[in-house]
Scaffold this active site. Structure first.
Site, short mmCIF file in Angstrom:
data_model
loop_
_atom_site.label_atom_id
_atom_site.label_comp_id
_atom_site.label_asym_id
_atom_site.label_seq_id
_atom_site.Cartn_x
_atom_site.Cartn_y
_atom_site.Cartn_z
NE ARG A 144 -76.25 5.46 -81.41
CZ ARG A 144 -75.48 6.06 -80.52
NH1 ARG A 144 -74.38 6.66 -80.89
NH2 ARG A 144 -75.80 6.07 -79.26
NE ARG A 178 -69.84 11.23 -71.13
CZ ARG A 178 -70.36 10.95 -72.31
NH1 ARG A 178 -71.59 11.32 -72.60
NH2 ARG A 178 -69.66 10.31 -73.21
NE ARG A 211 -69.72 6.58 -72.39
CZ ARG A 211 -70.69 7.10 -73.16
NH1 ARG A 211 -71.72 7.71 -72.59
NH2 ARG A 211 -70.65 6.99 -74.46
NE ARG A 222 -68.75 7.94 -78.78
CZ ARG A 222 -68.72 8.51 -77.58
NH1 ARG A 222 -67.58 8.59 -76.91
NH2 ARG A 222 -69.81 8.98 -77.05
#
Ligand code: AP5
Length: 265
Positions: A144, A178, A211, A222
């Protein structure tokens, strides 16, 4: 290679570890990886693909946080029978176990910043040396940055990149809902892919958790890092003809189908 008759078709043992049973429709096979005693799975990949599995290829999943890399990477890993290597999962596992690596990267992950290229390349290098990686792996979240991609190129292994594209606002929405299994890592979404019993993993019964890099502020950070540091990889791999683009907006099964068609599986 040896072959002999089996109850429902022709069973072929390849190198004593791969077994394929050709069904009536020869474009599907019932396969097992791991030799006698290993479970069979039904697989829609044509037999000829399995016969050529000895050629190593790494599949790279690229895309913004929340685009569905982990979801689709796990699916592809199951079907191809090669390991799913998520650098994010490796870091989170080390944090949970309190290793030296975990202590080094804990704050970076919480803040949504990238771990240094040197540390990440070393982690991936060690993982790829393990014997189960010999036929290739699914790389989820690596590379990345350009230095990571340049490092991977030095390994002289065939790579194919699956880019999952998704607008930022949808990525935020996806990550906010999520839930991840604390035991087996299975990925759910409270709306798009709910577990049968709230908070409990369908696969292993583990507890589903959020998370700690899933607050909106951290997710936006991010995404910004993705645009600055990871997006240049799109050009890097497009110019070498190693990249396919998948629209990540449709439901999970449609994204999988697009990927199948583009990978010609
Ligand atoms: P990592 O764990 O790799 O996180 P990420 O890349 O930010 O991606 P996510 O795991 O958040 O999202 P995803 O694309 O996998 O989406 P998912 O399938 O879960 O990295 C975490 C951290 O580790 C980084 O921030 C960094 O600090 C560090 N790190 C990792 N690799 C590094 C590297 N190479 N270099 C440096 N640092 C590194 O899906 C999201 C949700 O949407 C789920 O709930 C899912 O059920 C749902 N969903 C998926 N697809 C669909 C769909 N089509 N329709 C509806 N819902 C969907």
């Amino acid at each position: 290679m040896t072959s002999h008759s089996a109850g429902i078709g022709l069973q072929i043992a390849i190198e004593s570890s791969w077994y394929c049973v050709i069904t009536m429709n020869s474009s599907f096979c019932l396969c097992r990886l791991g030799g006698p005693g290993a479970p069979f799975y039904f697989c829609s990949i044509p037999l000829h693909y399995h016969l050529f599995m000895d050629t190593a290829r790494h599949y790279i999943f690229l895309g913004p946080p929340g685009s569905g890399k982990g979801t689709q990477a796990k699916e592809l890993a199951n079907i191809l029978g090669i390991p799913h290597v998520s650098t994010g999962e490796i870091f989170r596992d080390n944090i949970a176990r309190g290793t030296e690596l975990g202590k080094k990267v804990d704050e970076l992950l919480k803040a949504g910043r990238l771990v240094s290229d040197d540390v990440t390349n070393a982690v991936v290098s060690n993982r790829l040396k393990q014997t189960d990686a010999a036929r290739g792996v699914i790389l989820d979240g690596f590379p990345r940055s350009l230095p990571q991609a340049e490092y991977l190129a030095t390994l002289s292994v065939d790579v194919l990149v699956v880019l999952i594209e998704l607008p930022d606002d949808e990525a935020v929405q996806r990550i906010s809902g999520r839930r991840t299994c604390s035991q087996c890592g299975a990925i759910y979404h409270i709306e798009y892919k709910p577990a049968s019993k709230s908070g409990v993993c369908d696969t292993c019964g583990g507890e589903l958790k959020q998370r700690n890099d899933e607050t909106e502020e951290v997710i936006r950070g991010r995404l910004s890092i993705y645009h600055k540091q990871t997006e240049p990889l799109i050009k890097f791999y497009t110019s070498s003809g190693q990249l396919i683009r998948v629209n990540g907006l449709p439901p999970i099964y449609e994204v999988t189908a697009q990927m199948w068609a583009l990978l010609k599986l």
